[in-house]
Design a protein around this motif. Sequence first.
Motif, PDB file in Angstrom:
ATOM      1  N   ASP A   1       8.351   0.922  -1.782  1.00 42.45           N
ATOM      2  CA  ASP A   1       8.008  -0.497  -1.768  1.00 42.45           C
ATOM      3  C   ASP A   1       6.497  -0.683  -1.616  1.00 42.45           C
ATOM      4  OD1 ASP A   1       8.796  -3.132  -1.911  1.00 42.45           O
ATOM      5  OD2 ASP A   1       8.871  -3.367   0.265  1.00 42.45           O
ATOM      6  N   ALA A   2       5.942   0.027  -0.646  1.00 42.15           N
ATOM      7  CA  ALA A   2       4.515  -0.158  -0.363  1.00 42.15           C
ATOM      8  C   ALA A   2       3.655   0.372  -1.500  1.00 42.15           C
ATOM      9  CB  ALA A   2       4.153   0.548   0.954  1.00 42.15           C
TER      10      ALA A   2
ATOM     11  N   LEU B   1       3.642  -1.929  -4.473  1.00 43.68           N
ATOM     12  CA  LEU B   1       2.779  -3.091  -4.251  1.00 43.68           C
ATOM     13  C   LEU B   1       1.309  -2.721  -4.420  1.00 43.68           C
ATOM     14  CD1 LEU B   1       2.749  -6.089  -3.409  1.00 43.68           C
ATOM     15  CD2 LEU B   1       2.499  -5.323  -1.043  1.00 43.68           C
ATOM     16  N   MET B   2       0.943  -1.545  -3.925  1.00 49.57           N
ATOM     17  CA  MET B   2      -0.463  -1.134  -4.037  1.00 49.57           C
ATOM     18  C   MET B   2      -0.835  -0.830  -5.491  1.00 49.57           C
ATOM     19  SD  MET B   2      -1.993  -1.474  -1.227  1.00 49.57           S
ATOM     20  CE  MET B   2      -0.935  -2.878  -0.863  1.00 49.57           C
TER      21      MET B   2
ATOM     22  N   VAL C   1      -1.430  -4.490  -6.887  1.00 47.82           N
ATOM     23  CA  VAL C   1      -2.603  -5.271  -6.466  1.00 47.82           C
ATOM     24  C   VAL C   1      -3.906  -4.582  -6.868  1.00 47.82           C
ATOM     25  CG1 VAL C   1      -1.428  -6.472  -4.604  1.00 47.82           C
ATOM     26  CG2 VAL C   1      -2.540  -4.283  -4.142  1.00 47.82           C
TER      27      VAL C   1
ATOM     28  N   TYR D   1      -9.438  -2.349   2.040  1.00 48.33           N
ATOM     29  CA  TYR D   1      -8.171  -2.262   2.752  1.00 48.33           C
ATOM     30  C   TYR D   1      -7.081  -1.714   1.837  1.00 48.33           C
ATOM     31  CZ  TYR D   1     -10.664  -5.236   6.036  1.00 48.33           C
ATOM     32  OH  TYR D   1     -11.589  -5.745   6.899  1.00 48.33           O
ATOM     33  N   TYR D   2      -7.019  -2.240   0.630  1.00 48.43           N
ATOM     34  CA  TYR D   2      -6.033  -1.747  -0.326  1.00 48.43           C
ATOM     35  C   TYR D   2      -6.342  -0.299  -0.717  1.00 48.43           C
ATOM     36  CZ  TYR D   2      -4.698  -6.648  -0.988  1.00 48.43           C
ATOM     37  OH  TYR D   2      -4.272  -7.936  -0.798  1.00 48.43           O
TER      38      TYR D   2
ATOM     39  N   LEU E   1      -5.213   2.101   2.102  1.00 54.47           N
ATOM     40  CA  LEU E   1      -3.759   2.261   2.190  1.00 54.47           C
ATOM     41  C   LEU E   1      -3.225   2.998   0.969  1.00 54.47           C
ATOM     42  CD1 LEU E   1      -1.023   1.789   3.445  1.00 54.47           C
ATOM     43  CD2 LEU E   1      -0.966  -0.485   2.410  1.00 54.47           C
TER      44      LEU E   1
ATOM     45  N   LEU F   1      -1.136   6.453   0.806  1.00 57.59           N
ATOM     46  CA  LEU F   1       0.200   6.518   0.198  1.00 57.59           C
ATOM     47  C   LEU F   1       0.236   7.568  -0.905  1.00 57.59           C
ATOM     48  CD1 LEU F   1       0.939   2.696   0.067  1.00 57.59           C
ATOM     49  CD2 LEU F   1       2.226   4.396   1.359  1.00 57.59           C
TER      50      LEU F   1
END
Lengths: 235, 235
Positions: B93-94, B97-98, B101, B156-157, B160, B164
């Motif tokens: 999921d994470a 999303l990354m 974005v 920030y993105y 993360l 990941l």
Amino acid sequence: MMDDEQESLPTDRKRGSGVKLAYDILRNEILDLVLPPGTPIDEVQLAERLAMSRTPIREALVRLAAEGLVTTLTNRSTIVSNIDFQNLHTFFDAITLMYRVTTRLAAEYRTDGDLALIRARQADYVGTVRAEDELGMIATNRDFHIAIAEAGRNPYYTALFGRLLDEGRRIMPIYYASYGDRLPESVVAEHEAMIAAIAAGDVATADRLATAHADRIVKQIQTFIARDRRQAIDL
Amino acid sequence: MMDDEQESLPTDRKRGSGVKLAYDILRNEILDLVLPPGTPIDEVQLAERLAMSRTPIREALVRLAAEGLVTTLTNRSTIVSNIDFQNLHTFFDAITLMYRVTTRLAAEYRTDGDLALIRARQADYVGTVRAEDELGMIATNRDFHIAIAEAGRNPYYTALFGRLLDEGRRIMPIYYASYGDRLPESVVAEHEAMIAAIAAGDVATADRLATAHADRIVKQIQTFIARDRRQAIDL
DNA sequence: TGCATTTTATTTGTCGACAAGAATTTCAGG
DNA sequence: CCTGAAATTCTTGTCGACAAATAAAATGCA
């Protein structure tokens, strides 16, 4: 200088508690702006203040550096990280996204136990609002949203959100000042609406409320920053 | 045991290089599964292997713990963090999303310099695919997507996403094994399409491509995990 | 032989000390 | 009085050592 504080230093600590103590104290002092951005951190001074060796302080500093709260200049002093007002929009962008995804996931996966915890956190928040305790408000508001994030059960989001909310603690004083020291009662209502959407499992509404919540906070801060900048120029 | 490796240990290191050396070596060994999840890390053993004191190793371990790559059991050994196959969906999921974005933001904010760097990274990736270098593919694929993330200019993105993708390095071997050791040429084409969308500044297409890219990878891994689990039960 | 308890051994958390690098001060020359 | 180099002070990075906490082994007892 200013070393006459009573820290209630427990002369004998348990074995693994030194680092945690130093970490928590430093972290709180940084987030509460007791140590403003740019402040150099002297290891020996901190060591004798906390009555411990330099080793655990060093370990705490490494952890804080990993979180971005301090910046280590090699062979030079480590300083409290600056707030990058130039690229603040990246912070707003990220925290808005985290508001959304955590609230969405909470609406999807929350259990009854999660709901009870969220409501308890909201009660704490209301308490600090009533007491007009600004620092308390910031802390309880953080706990409220972290409780929602944990109900969403995605540790990656929870961790990033937590760090963003912490980073926000250093900006929030500006936010609350922008109300002219009047505290936002509307946030309480918005929180209640979010709880209702999460309880109902209404993902779309939860998303919409979280987006609005974040947008309002961001816009409020941005207008204040713009105002403040103009004042600076007007001088 | 197995201590007859030649590490080309430079008997004299520069002053601040010890921690970085230990950090990089440990990190790579963890991500390349040379140190499988659950492996206990002995500080003294590592210290004499890298010909340094325990202090810099400890500092490296703290950093790795902050990234979640190792888990510190208090007063006990620190071990390589386990991969939580139960909650792997939160990872998917994470990272999805990354993917989205970062690719979106890249399409919005990329400069010509960013594009050149992204294309160079894609060339590197193609090179490792042609060479059928699995570990190289994983590394160059990571660099490709990180280059895109940096073009999006949200640290920030990027942070993360980087973590990941690193975490993914420990799962990707499963992914590539699922092709039966045949390497996915289609990924190259998907990358090219993403570059085109980013170059054109087409946010919607970039988002769609990134979503499809992530979905395909996630589904591939999930089917393999399901197959593997069924095999285990069939025994 | 099996289980509980004591003893030993291993490993971590913390400490004080020392040397390298940077910042500051001192001092000479113009 | 100012400028630049040498010396000094200060702070960090690294080291070896010691004690606490845990794990492992040994011993005693039923």
